[in-house]
Design a protein around this motif. Structure first.
Motif, PDB file in Angstrom:
ATOM      1  N   GLU A   1     -11.032   1.984  19.999  1.00 50.16           N
ATOM      2  CA  GLU A   1     -10.639   0.648  19.553  1.00 50.16           C
ATOM      3  C   GLU A   1     -10.934   0.449  18.069  1.00 50.16           C
ATOM      4  N   SER A   2     -12.114   0.877  17.626  1.00 56.40           N
ATOM      5  CA  SER A   2     -12.488   0.747  16.219  1.00 56.40           C
ATOM      6  C   SER A   2     -11.553   1.532  15.310  1.00 56.40           C
ATOM      7  N   CYS A   3     -11.200   2.747  15.738  1.00 52.65           N
ATOM      8  CA  CYS A   3     -10.299   3.576  14.951  1.00 52.65           C
ATOM      9  C   CYS A   3      -8.901   2.963  14.883  1.00 52.65           C
ATOM     10  N   LEU A   4      -8.428   2.402  15.985  1.00 55.26           N
ATOM     11  CA  LEU A   4      -7.109   1.767  16.002  1.00 55.26           C
ATOM     12  C   LEU A   4      -7.038   0.623  15.000  1.00 55.26           C
ATOM     13  N   GLU A   5      -8.077  -0.162  14.928  1.00 55.97           N
ATOM     14  CA  GLU A   5      -8.104  -1.284  13.989  1.00 55.97           C
ATOM     15  C   GLU A   5      -8.053  -0.793  12.548  1.00 55.97           C
ATOM     16  N   GLU A   6      -8.795   0.260  12.239  1.00 56.02           N
ATOM     17  CA  GLU A   6      -8.812   0.800  10.885  1.00 56.02           C
ATOM     18  C   GLU A   6      -7.474   1.453  10.540  1.00 56.02           C
ATOM     19  N   GLU A   7      -6.900   2.211  11.474  1.00 52.95           N
ATOM     20  CA  GLU A   7      -5.607   2.857  11.237  1.00 52.95           C
ATOM     21  C   GLU A   7      -4.524   1.812  10.997  1.00 52.95           C
ATOM     22  N   GLU A   8      -4.549   0.741  11.752  1.00 56.45           N
ATOM     23  CA  GLU A   8      -3.548  -0.314  11.582  1.00 56.45           C
ATOM     24  C   GLU A   8      -3.656  -0.948  10.199  1.00 56.45           C
ATOM     25  N   ARG A   9      -4.867  -1.135   9.732  1.00 57.22           N
ATOM     26  CA  ARG A   9      -5.068  -1.716   8.395  1.00 57.22           C
ATOM     27  C   ARG A   9      -4.504  -0.793   7.317  1.00 57.22           C
ATOM     28  N   LEU A  10      -4.773   0.509   7.437  1.00 56.54           N
ATOM     29  CA  LEU A  10      -4.291   1.460   6.438  1.00 56.54           C
ATOM     30  C   LEU A  10      -2.770   1.587   6.490  1.00 56.54           C
ATOM     31  N   CYS A  11      -2.196   1.616   7.693  1.00 54.04           N
ATOM     32  CA  CYS A  11      -0.737   1.692   7.817  1.00 54.04           C
ATOM     33  C   CYS A  11      -0.077   0.486   7.163  1.00 54.04           C
ATOM     34  N   HIS A  12      -0.634  -0.681   7.419  1.00 56.27           N
ATOM     35  CA  HIS A  12      -0.082  -1.905   6.845  1.00 56.27           C
ATOM     36  C   HIS A  12      -0.156  -1.856   5.324  1.00 56.27           C
ATOM     37  N   LEU A  13      -1.248  -1.343   4.789  1.00 56.52           N
ATOM     38  CA  LEU A  13      -1.423  -1.263   3.338  1.00 56.52           C
ATOM     39  C   LEU A  13      -0.377  -0.341   2.718  1.00 56.52           C
ATOM     40  N   VAL A  14      -0.160   0.812   3.327  1.00 54.45           N
ATOM     41  CA  VAL A  14       0.793   1.790   2.789  1.00 54.45           C
ATOM     42  C   VAL A  14       2.227   1.288   2.911  1.00 54.45           C
ATOM     43  N   LEU A  15       2.610   0.799   4.096  1.00 55.25           N
ATOM     44  CA  LEU A  15       3.996   0.421   4.327  1.00 55.25           C
ATOM     45  C   LEU A  15       4.370  -0.868   3.615  1.00 55.25           C
ATOM     46  N   LYS A  16       3.398  -1.726   3.367  1.00 54.12           N
ATOM     47  CA  LYS A  16       3.669  -2.973   2.661  1.00 54.12           C
ATOM     48  C   LYS A  16       3.931  -2.716   1.189  1.00 54.12           C
ATOM     49  N   THR A  17       3.157  -1.821   0.585  1.00 51.95           N
ATOM     50  CA  THR A  17       3.286  -1.562  -0.852  1.00 51.95           C
ATOM     51  C   THR A  17       4.260  -0.436  -1.147  1.00 51.95           C
ATOM     52  N   GLY A  18       4.439   0.496  -0.180  1.00 50.07           N
ATOM     53  CA  GLY A  18       5.281   1.660  -0.415  1.00 50.07           C
ATOM     54  C   GLY A  18       4.668   2.640  -1.385  1.00 50.07           C
ATOM     55  N   GLU A  19       3.376   2.457  -1.695  1.00 50.22           N
ATOM     56  CA  GLU A  19       2.696   3.304  -2.656  1.00 50.22           C
ATOM     57  C   GLU A  19       1.579   4.086  -1.978  1.00 50.22           C
ATOM     58  N   PRO A  20       1.123   5.190  -2.610  1.00 53.82           N
ATOM     59  CA  PRO A  20       0.021   5.956  -2.039  1.00 53.82           C
ATOM     60  C   PRO A  20      -1.237   5.105  -1.905  1.00 53.82           C
ATOM     61  N   LEU A  21      -2.127   5.535  -1.028  1.00 52.81           N
ATOM     62  CA  LEU A  21      -3.398   4.843  -0.860  1.00 52.81           C
ATOM     63  C   LEU A  21      -4.229   4.915  -2.135  1.00 52.81           C
ATOM     64  N   PRO A  22      -5.018   3.864  -2.433  1.00 58.03           N
ATOM     65  CA  PRO A  22      -5.998   3.977  -3.510  1.00 58.03           C
ATOM     66  C   PRO A  22      -6.974   5.110  -3.221  1.00 58.03           C
ATOM     67  N   GLU A  23      -7.648   5.605  -4.274  1.00 57.56           N
ATOM     68  CA  GLU A  23      -8.506   6.776  -4.118  1.00 57.56           C
ATOM     69  C   GLU A  23      -9.597   6.553  -3.083  1.00 57.56           C
ATOM     70  N   HIS A  24     -10.223   5.366  -3.056  1.00 54.21           N
ATOM     71  CA  HIS A  24     -11.309   5.144  -2.103  1.00 54.21           C
ATOM     72  C   HIS A  24     -10.783   5.107  -0.675  1.00 54.21           C
ATOM     73  N   GLU A  25      -9.524   4.675  -0.475  1.00 54.98           N
ATOM     74  CA  GLU A  25      -8.940   4.687   0.853  1.00 54.98           C
ATOM     75  C   GLU A  25      -8.546   6.102   1.254  1.00 54.98           C
ATOM     76  N   LYS A  26      -8.105   6.915   0.286  1.00 55.48           N
ATOM     77  CA  LYS A  26      -7.763   8.305   0.571  1.00 55.48           C
ATOM     78  C   LYS A  26      -8.970   9.054   1.114  1.00 55.48           C
ATOM     79  N   GLU A  27     -10.150   8.799   0.532  1.00 58.07           N
ATOM     80  CA  GLU A  27     -11.368   9.473   0.982  1.00 58.07           C
ATOM     81  C   GLU A  27     -11.698   9.100   2.413  1.00 58.07           C
TER      82      GLU A  27
END
Length: 265
Positions: free
Chosen positions: A226-252
């Motif tokens: 459940e915890s991982c699903l919440e984090e993955e959803e946040r990252l997916c939303h960030l990437v697909l909303k901006t259409g840009e690569p993840l910031p460096e701290h998110e990439k790590e």
């Protein structure tokens, strides 16, 4: 006699200490059989299970992949201790617990088609669609919106990777989890097609047999998922909303999950 008794009891005493230490540390132990629908087993669970195993060395994990219908049926028949699925569940023998929400996206390799949107969904119905096989939660979520409107005959494929491969042919469309296509969207290989009058929302569920007794192991692993699903959803939303690569701290933060996915490929 005292020394002999001490020698014989010493191993038993040590074993007792080990058991008490295990209990005192709340260490989880035992075997758990889990199942997950294809999207989750390919893009969420690998790193979750690895991390869980590294923290709980006494746990043995067996993982099965299948579509939603298969996983629910195997939970019902006692072949799995717990399942994680994205489709609706209509089985009275199992208990479901919602874990997370997800919105599917329509994707294509045709950049011009994507940029001309958003479209009313009716404008896309006559195009060539790639769908998952019957029993898939992804397919069920998509068709729930389209069945009243009608849809031309489609191409059915069982695996997400097969769908992504065929999507690169001209004019093809598919409706998939953003977890599956976020890398291709970032790389400019696939493009999201906006739709103005339909949403493809679904819930990710934990599935257990109603007669199964409580298990701290099953509960702990489910919380990890459940915890991982919440984090993955946040990252997916960030990437697909901006259409840009993840910031460096998110990439790590995302790197360990991506490494696990490539290792399975």
């Amino acid at each position: 006699k005292g020394r002999l008794l001490e020698e014989r009891l010493a191993p038993l005493y040590n074993q007792l200490k080990n058991v008490l230490a295990l209990v005192a540390s709340d260490e989880l132990a035992g075997k758990i059989r889990i199942g997950a629908s294809t999207t989750l087993s390919d893009f969420v669970l690998p790193q979750v299970l690895y991390n869980f195993k590294m923290r709980h060395h006494q746990v043995e994990i067996e993982c099965e992949s299948g579509n939603t219908a298969d996983i629910v049926r195997h939970v019902e028949h006692g072949l799995l201790d717990v399942g994680f699925v994205e489709g609706d569940v209509h089985n009275l023998a199992v208990e479901i617990t919602p874990l997370a929400k997800e919105s599917l996206v329509i994707v294509t390799a045709d950049k011009a088609l994507a940029e001309a949107g958003p479209y009313p969904i009716e404008a896309l119905l006559d195009r060539h669609w790639l769908l998952r096989e019957p029993g898939s939660g992804t397919r069920e979520t998509f068709l729930r919106q389209l069945t009243p409107r009608g849809l031309r005959p489609q191409i059915l494929l069982e695996h997400n990777d097969s769908i992504k491969q065929v999507l690169h042919n001209p004019g093809m469309l598919s409706c998939l989890s953003p977890r599956i296509v976020q890398r291709e969207v970032r790389a400019g290989e696939l493009f999201i097609v906006g739709v103005s009058n339909a949403q493809f929302d679904r819930t990710i569920y934990r599935v257990e047999h109603k007669a199964l007794p409580f298990s701290s192991l099953r509960e702990a692993l489910s919380k990890e998922v459940e915890s991982c699903l919440e984090e993955e959803e946040r990252l997916c939303h960030l990437v697909l909303k901006t259409g840009e690569p993840l910031p460096e701290h998110e990439k790590e933060r995302a790197a360990p999950r991506k490494a696990a996915q490539h290792a399975q490929a």
